[in-house]
Design a protein around this motif. Structure first.
Motif, short mmCIF file in Angstrom:
data_model
loop_
_atom_site.label_atom_id
_atom_site.label_comp_id
_atom_site.label_asym_id
_atom_site.label_seq_id
_atom_site.Cartn_x
_atom_site.Cartn_y
_atom_site.Cartn_z
N UNK A 7 0.83 -1.21 0.00
CA UNK A 7 0.00 0.00 0.00
C UNK A 7 0.87 1.26 0.00
N UNK A 8 2.00 1.20 0.70
CA UNK A 8 2.93 2.35 0.71
C UNK A 8 3.47 2.61 -0.70
N UNK A 9 3.84 1.53 -1.40
CA UNK A 9 4.35 1.67 -2.76
C UNK A 9 3.28 2.22 -3.69
N UNK A 10 2.06 1.74 -3.52
CA UNK A 10 0.97 2.21 -4.36
C UNK A 10 0.74 3.71 -4.19
N UNK A 11 0.82 4.19 -2.95
CA UNK A 11 0.65 5.62 -2.69
C UNK A 11 1.75 6.43 -3.36
N UNK A 12 2.98 5.95 -3.25
CA UNK A 12 4.10 6.66 -3.87
C UNK A 12 3.94 6.69 -5.39
#
Length: 424
Positions: free
Chosen positions: A171-176
């Motif tokens: 989810x962190x990667x998706x936000x970035x």
């Protein structure tokens, strides 16, 4: 033959085309984001994405689909992450132009970021981090960046930290990804035999449709400011090694500063090449290094002139003190100061290297992508030659005087020492 890039826009997406009659075509994308756009918690996100987008996309959903699509036609591909930018490219025979374009587009528009493969990729990246830790030169460079740029996103390792990687989620990667992979922040480049411009632009418009149609806006980017520094910064990483790995850095200026042309010439005279002060004095005259050299690394709002060397353990102090003596003496010391004849030689060297570089269309494309991402103008070879030719000895001396100061210096050493006690 001169390979001249042309610039186009498809919505907010910028496109650079470099034609060349040959059997191959390269499709490349540059994204104007990197490790500096991460918080401490996000550290390593850009680099993780660089790896992870290859694990599947909407049109190439399985883990090996992209690799196999390239390998089956004898193509090549790669990617990279820096502090300021990320890049992806695919090179194939010209008959596979559509496939190459589709593959690159998929990586930056519709990656699946599959949770099933996330922990395995995390393990791979942690091993990459450990690999760099085990290399003295890499470790010296990393620690130099930390003391040079301080506790900022510019001073943090591009790959991230063990803590940030272990705490990272899909989810962190998706936000970035959603935040920074927007049309305004991306330049697409194509070099080779792509046929008519109308044809390739239509192909790009179709394959990058997700970006072209998106209304996502580019967020405000990180702005770096130097902190106060009144004396040299030193960092010792104790390790049993056969030689001392040393990286030094002097504060410089940004990539759009007009003085960058004078800095390039100063760098050639100081440490970039066989005729440079560092190579002759440290390697040839004294035999204190196999490899030693300098390079300027400039970003949109800061930059530095770096020196790297592997030195004998028993000559560390003498060698570092000599490097600093030469640097500080390029203006004031009769022994080391730059002459008009040396400046003219440096100009010829710079223009010759540039001419050789522009003989390769891939280099032209790379330079154009950087210019479009961070300068909004592509500089032609003629413009660069003219800028170099106009640099005066006084301008080079002024740049040397501004950059080569004790209080601008950071030094990182990896080696078998109890402490650092340079007389500088």
């Amino acid at each position: 033959m001169r390979f001249l890039p042309t610039v186009h826009k498809i919505g907010n997406l910028k496109v650079v085309l470099v034609p060349e009659e040959r059997e191959s075509v390269t499709v490349r994308v540059m994204i104007g984001t990197g490790s500096r756009e991460e918080t401490d918690k996000e550290a390593g996100s850009a680099h993780f994405l660089e790896h992870f987008v290859f694990k599947g996309t909407k049109k190439f959903p399985k883990m090996y689909d992209i690799n196999e699509a390239v390998e089956k036609v004898g193509g090549a591909f790669n990617a990279y992450t820096g502090q300021n930018e990320m890049g992806f490219w695919v090179k194939m025979d010209k008959g596979n132009l559509e496939l190459a374009t589709k593959l690159v587009a998929q990586l930056v528009t519709q990656p699946l970021l599959p949770k099933a493969h996330f922990d395995k990729e995390r393990g791979t990246i942690l091993e990459e981090l450990h690999m760099y830790e085990d290399r003295p030169n890499s470790k010296a460079a990393e620690e130099c960046e930390k003391i040079f740029y301080g506790r900022t996103s510019m001073g943090r390792p591009i790959i991230g930290t063990v803590e940030s990687l272990n705490n990272m989620t899909v989810e962190d990667l998706k936000k970035y990804f959603d935040k920074w992979f927007v049309a305004e922040n991306i330049v697409v480049g194509v070099v080779g035999s792509y046929g008519s411009e109308e044809k390739i632009l239509k192909l790009i418009e179709n394959e990058f449709a997700v970006l072209v149609k998106s209304e996502s806006k580019l967020p405000t980017k990180n702005i770096f400011e130097w902190d106060a520094q009144t004396e040299p910064r030193l960092k010792l990483t104790k390790r049993k090694t056969e030689q001392a790995a040393v990286v030094m850095a002097f504060r410089a200026f940004d990539t759009n500063d007009e003085r960058r042309f004078a800095l390039d010439l100063l760098n050639i005279i100081f440490g970039d090449g066989w005729m440079s002060r560092l190579f002759r004095e440290v390697r040839e005259e004294r035999g204190w290094a196999y490899g030693i050299g300098s390079d300027a690394d400039l970003f949109t709002d800061a930059g530095g002139l770096y020196i790297g060397a592997g030195l004998p353990k028993n000559k560390l102090n003498e060698a570092v003190e000599l490097v600093v003596e030469i640097a500080l003496g390029l203006v004031e010391s009769n022994k080391w100061k730059i002459t008009e004849a040396e400046l003219e030689t440096a100009k010829a060297t710079a223009k010759g290297r540039m001419a050789l570089g522009f003989d390769k269309p891939e280099n032209i494309l790379g330079s154009a992508l950087w210019d479009m991402t961070f300068r909004s103008k592509i500089y032609t070879p003629e413009e660069k030659f003219e800028k170099i030719e106009k640099v005066s000895l006084k301008e080079v001396q002024n740049v040397a005087r501004e950059i080569f100061k004790r209080e601008n210096l950071s030094i990182s050493v990896v080696g078998d020492y109890k402490k650092l006690d340079f007389k500088i």
